[in-house]
Design a protein around this motif. Structure first.
Motif, PDB file in Angstrom:
ATOM      1  N   CYS A  31     -87.590   5.750  -8.394  1.00 35.73           N
ATOM      2  CA  CYS A  31     -87.744   7.205  -8.385  1.00 35.73           C
ATOM      3  C   CYS A  31     -86.388   7.896  -8.268  1.00 35.73           C
ATOM      4  O   CYS A  31     -85.346   7.264  -8.212  1.00 35.73           O
ATOM      5  CB  CYS A  31     -88.681   7.655  -7.256  1.00 35.73           C
ATOM      6  N   LYS A  40     -89.093   0.835  -1.190  1.00 37.88           N
ATOM      7  CA  LYS A  40     -89.837   0.029  -2.148  1.00 37.88           C
ATOM      8  C   LYS A  40     -88.926  -0.785  -3.072  1.00 37.88           C
ATOM      9  O   LYS A  40     -89.247  -1.903  -3.422  1.00 37.88           O
ATOM     10  CB  LYS A  40     -90.726   0.947  -2.989  1.00 37.88           C
ATOM     11  N   CYS A  41     -87.813  -0.199  -3.479  1.00 35.11           N
ATOM     12  CA  CYS A  41     -86.973  -0.978  -4.405  1.00 35.11           C
ATOM     13  C   CYS A  41     -85.566  -1.220  -3.875  1.00 35.11           C
ATOM     14  O   CYS A  41     -84.993  -0.402  -3.170  1.00 35.11           O
ATOM     15  CB  CYS A  41     -86.986  -0.377  -5.800  1.00 35.11           C
ATOM     16  N   CYS A  43     -82.110   1.034  -4.226  1.00 37.23           N
ATOM     17  CA  CYS A  43     -82.067   2.211  -3.366  1.00 37.23           C
ATOM     18  C   CYS A  43     -81.979   1.806  -1.902  1.00 37.23           C
ATOM     19  O   CYS A  43     -81.102   2.261  -1.168  1.00 37.23           O
ATOM     20  CB  CYS A  43     -83.303   3.062  -3.629  1.00 37.23           C
ATOM     21  N   VAL A  56     -93.386   5.331  -2.887  1.00 37.56           N
ATOM     22  CA  VAL A  56     -93.528   5.787  -4.261  1.00 37.56           C
ATOM     23  C   VAL A  56     -94.410   4.811  -5.043  1.00 37.56           C
ATOM     24  O   VAL A  56     -94.332   3.599  -4.854  1.00 37.56           O
ATOM     25  CB  VAL A  56     -92.130   5.876  -4.896  1.00 37.56           C
ATOM     26  N   GLY A 116     -83.325   7.087  -5.305  1.00 38.83           N
ATOM     27  CA  GLY A 116     -82.323   6.068  -5.606  1.00 38.83           C
ATOM     28  C   GLY A 116     -81.659   6.305  -6.954  1.00 38.83           C
ATOM     29  O   GLY A 116     -80.470   6.030  -7.134  1.00 38.83           O
ATOM     30  N   SER A 120     -84.736   6.597   2.090  1.00 42.16           N
ATOM     31  CA  SER A 120     -85.329   5.654   1.145  1.00 42.16           C
ATOM     32  C   SER A 120     -86.710   5.204   1.613  1.00 42.16           C
ATOM     33  O   SER A 120     -86.915   4.925   2.786  1.00 42.16           O
ATOM     34  CB  SER A 120     -84.424   4.432   1.013  1.00 42.16           C
ATOM     35  N   CYS A 121     -87.656   5.124   0.667  1.00 46.30           N
ATOM     36  CA  CYS A 121     -88.988   4.672   1.061  1.00 46.30           C
ATOM     37  C   CYS A 121     -89.015   3.161   1.191  1.00 46.30           C
ATOM     38  O   CYS A 121     -89.954   2.591   1.724  1.00 46.30           O
ATOM     39  CB  CYS A 121     -90.041   5.168   0.081  1.00 46.30           C
TER      40      CYS A 121
END
Ligand code: SF4
Ligand code: FES
Lengths: 141, 514
Positions: B482, B417-418, B421, B261, B485, B414-415
């Motif tokens: 996003c 990135k954060c 999440c 994201v 999460g 979950s991608c």
């Protein structure tokens, strides 16, 4: 034809496309059943990317496998709407019967959520599954 | 005799091909058409003989269907209550036309919107779409007209229309049905969007789980290329990542990268695909556009309630007797949808929970059945309508398992990135597992280390674990980049709130704490 030549062909088929990596990887996965180390290195060289960049993309997406599966793959939907229709019990009941015949993979929704539990084999979709129906399906593989 | 059978993936999965074959053999003179699906899933395969419906049909029913004696007869399909009660604008052709037949499309008002758009030009197109009140059908409900206006006003050597056809929410299938059943409608909508903002290239990013839709789209694009030219459309296929339904992740994926994201700003409308101004709209948003252009903004805006204008294709799924696609104006209540239209659960047992809006949507108890289907009303009730999917569960469902599944799904998809999440979802699973086990009797070995100053040095009760989950959900909700999460807390917290008994929240535990 050897594998590298075929890889080159696939890359060439997507030349001129913007951002061609995903379509290329989809084709490789479809043809070889996996995107292996050799393919990653080859792609990196062909597309002027680092091997790490290609690996990063390949490892991100669930569809790309590092080794081809030896048995046919049955994708069984494990998402909520199929859960609500008995999908989880079905998955548990079928695990033993499927062992020798196919690999059962989880997918999250095939878009047939009102007639689940559902499964997909290749591009064929199957709905309203119960243990008998799914067993028959697996035996026909 | 005119016989119609759907070739929608759902009908195929239920055995439509075998039935069609048997009919062709038994009635060689009949004209057999493969049409899109009416959207009455429980009746598929539905065989239509001169307007009269028979379903769900199997091969052994064919003889009786052909001589009219079959007990599967539901009467005239167009008058059948499930259909007659709908207000079909986007799905006006469902069940009626052959998806790839250009003549069928034209005869049912196809390309009228595009013709109108060409006549009135970009400014008036955007004005019409804005005036219709059309909001993005992907979940966030952002006004489509405003998005288009931003892209139209942005500078760039190239602009793009990107159709997000990667909404993989469980319980939703309207996108798939539209792409399979009425692909030209989506193509027309994209071409109109292209005219409006000055883009000549469009991408449809479709889920790999929808092979039938992809095949239909590719065929339709080829056949209609000369009609929408100079606008060009290309289908791109995803690779099984749920998060790519998020618009910026989708753009990354289209560019051939990991589907991570992007932070906003910059807005995709200004710096989207390959850094160019880009319209990203959902399938149903774009497919609503031809109707709006052909019939005017008012015709569309006259449907709906409050700030939710027009119609919403609602999808009834899960343990429901009459599941399928039900397009209607905003404002219908959840209870009407589940009980009157869906006829309750298929299992016949009482409804326990209804998840609205996909895996990131809240679970609603029957006491929420008064809620009208409207973006604002669901937000006010700590939920979301998302993509309009409704998944019904009967009393056998265990809400703790559902809450755990929500966390598990977030962890799988979950991608990365954060942190809230990526890690929070895994921690969430663990805490829920401990709640299932009735709390933790002994201290955690890591928490017992002298370095862990603030960690408890004894076990945790269910109540303490529950407050831990609540805390974690807050962090995920406010700390995630996003919706994956950020919205996973909806199913989790709604399950805890409405069904505390499933989380072992026994009265004595509550007392313990005080
Ligand atoms: S919330 Fe999850 S999916 Fe979304 S950006 Fe953060 S890590 Fe990625
Ligand atoms: S949830 Fe199984 S097909 Fe959608």
């Amino acid at each position: 034809m050897d594998k590298t030549a075929r890889l080159d062909e696939i890359v060439a088929a997507h030349a001129g496309r913007d951002g061609p990596l995903l379509p290329i990887l989809n084709d490789i996965q479809a043809e070889f059943g996996c995107v292996d180390e050799a393919a990653k290195r080859h792609l990196a060289a062909a597309l002027n990317l680092s091997r790490a960049e290609v690996h990063g993309v390949v490892s991100f997406y669930h569809d790309f496998k590092s080794v081809p599966s030896k048995l046919p793959v049955l994708k069984l939907c494990r998402a909520e709407a199929c859960q609500a229709r008995g999908g989880e019990a079905l998955a548990a009941d079928i695990a033993a019967a499927a062992k020798e015949k196919c690999e059962i993979e989880a997918v999250y929704c095939l878009g047939l959520c009102s007639v689940g539990p559902n499964a997909m084999i290749g591009q064929d979709v199957h709905a309203r599954l119960d243990v008998q129906k799914l067993t028959r399906l697996i035996e026909s593989l | 005799m005119r016989i119609a059978i759907s070739d929608d993936a759902l009908a195929l999965a239920c055995g439509a091909d075998a039935v069609a074959e048997a009919i062709a053999k038994a009635a060689p003179d009949a004209e057999i058409m493969r049409v899109s699906s009416w959207g009455m899933s429980w009746l598929e395969p539905l065989v239509e003989v001169d307007g009269i419906g028979y379903g769900p049909a199997t091969v052994s029913d064919v003889a009786a269907i052909l001589d009219g004696s079959s007990s599967l007869n539901i009467g005239k399909i167009a008058d059948y209550p499930f259909i007659a009660r709908q207000q079909r604008l986007t799905f006006a052709r469902a069940g009626i036309t052959q998806p790839l037949d250009l003549e069928d499309y034209q005869a049912t008002g196809g390309w009228l919107g595009l013709a109108q758009a060409r006549e009135i030009g970009p400014d008036a197109i955007i004005e019409t779409v804005t005036g219709s009140g059309l909001r993005g059908r992907g979940g966030a409900g952002f006004p489509a007209g405003i998005k288009w206006k931003t892209v139209a006003g942005a500078d760039g050597p190239q602009k793009y229309i990107v159709c997000n056809a990667d909404e993989g929410d469980s319980g939703t299938f309207a996108d798939r049905m539209l792409m399979e059943g009425d692909p030209y409608c989506l193509i027309e909508g994209m071409a109109i969007a292209g005219l409006a903002v000055g883009a000549d290239k469009g991408f449809i990013y479709a889920r790999s789980e929808y092979p039938h839709a992809i095949a239909k789209l590719n065929a339709a694009i080829l056949v209609s290329a000369h009609i929408v030219a100079p606008f060009e459309i290309e289908v791109r296929v995803g690779a099984g990542a749920y998060v790519c339904g998020e618009e910026t992740s989708l753009l990354e994926s289209l560019e051939g990268k990991r589907g991570e994201v992007r932070a906003k700003p910059p807005l995709p409308a200004l710096e989207g695909l390959f850094g160019m101004p880009t319209v990203v709209n959902n399938v149903l948003t774009l497919a609503a556009v031809p109707y709006i252009l052909a019939n005017g903004a008012k015709a569309y805006a006259d449907y709906g309630m409050g700030r939710s204008r027009g119609t919403m294709p609602i999808q009834l799924a899960g343990n429901i007797k009459h599941g399928g696609l039900f397009e209607t104006a905003f404002g219908i209540t959840l209870g009407e949808l589940v009980n009157d239209i869906g006829c309750g659960t298929e299992s016949g047992r009482p409804v326990k929970a209804v998840q609205v809006g996909g895996p990131l949507g809240a679970y609603h108890p029957a006491s929420d059945f008064h809620l009208p289907f409207d973006y604002e009303a669901f937000t006010a009730a700590d939920g979301l309508i998302g993509h309009g999917g409704i998944v019904v569960f009967d009393e056998s469902v265990d809400m703790l398992s559902q809450a755990r599944f929500a966390m598990e799904f977030c962890a799988v998809e979950s991608c990365g990135k954060c942190t809230p999440c990526r890690l929070g979802s895994v921690r969430g699973m663990e805490v829920l597992d401990r709640i299932k086990a009735g709390g933790r009797a002994t201290a955690d070995p890591i928490e017992s280390l002298p370095q862990m100053h603030n960690a408890p040095k004894q076990g945790r009760s269910v109540d303490e674990e529950l407050s831990l989950v609540t805390d974690l959900c807050e962090t995920m909700k406010f700390g995630s980049l996003c919706a994956l999460g950020g919205f996973t807390p909806y199913p989790v917290m709604s399950a805890i709130k409405h069904w505390p008994e499933d989380f072992g929240k026994a009265a004595d535990m509550v007392k313990d704490k005080s």
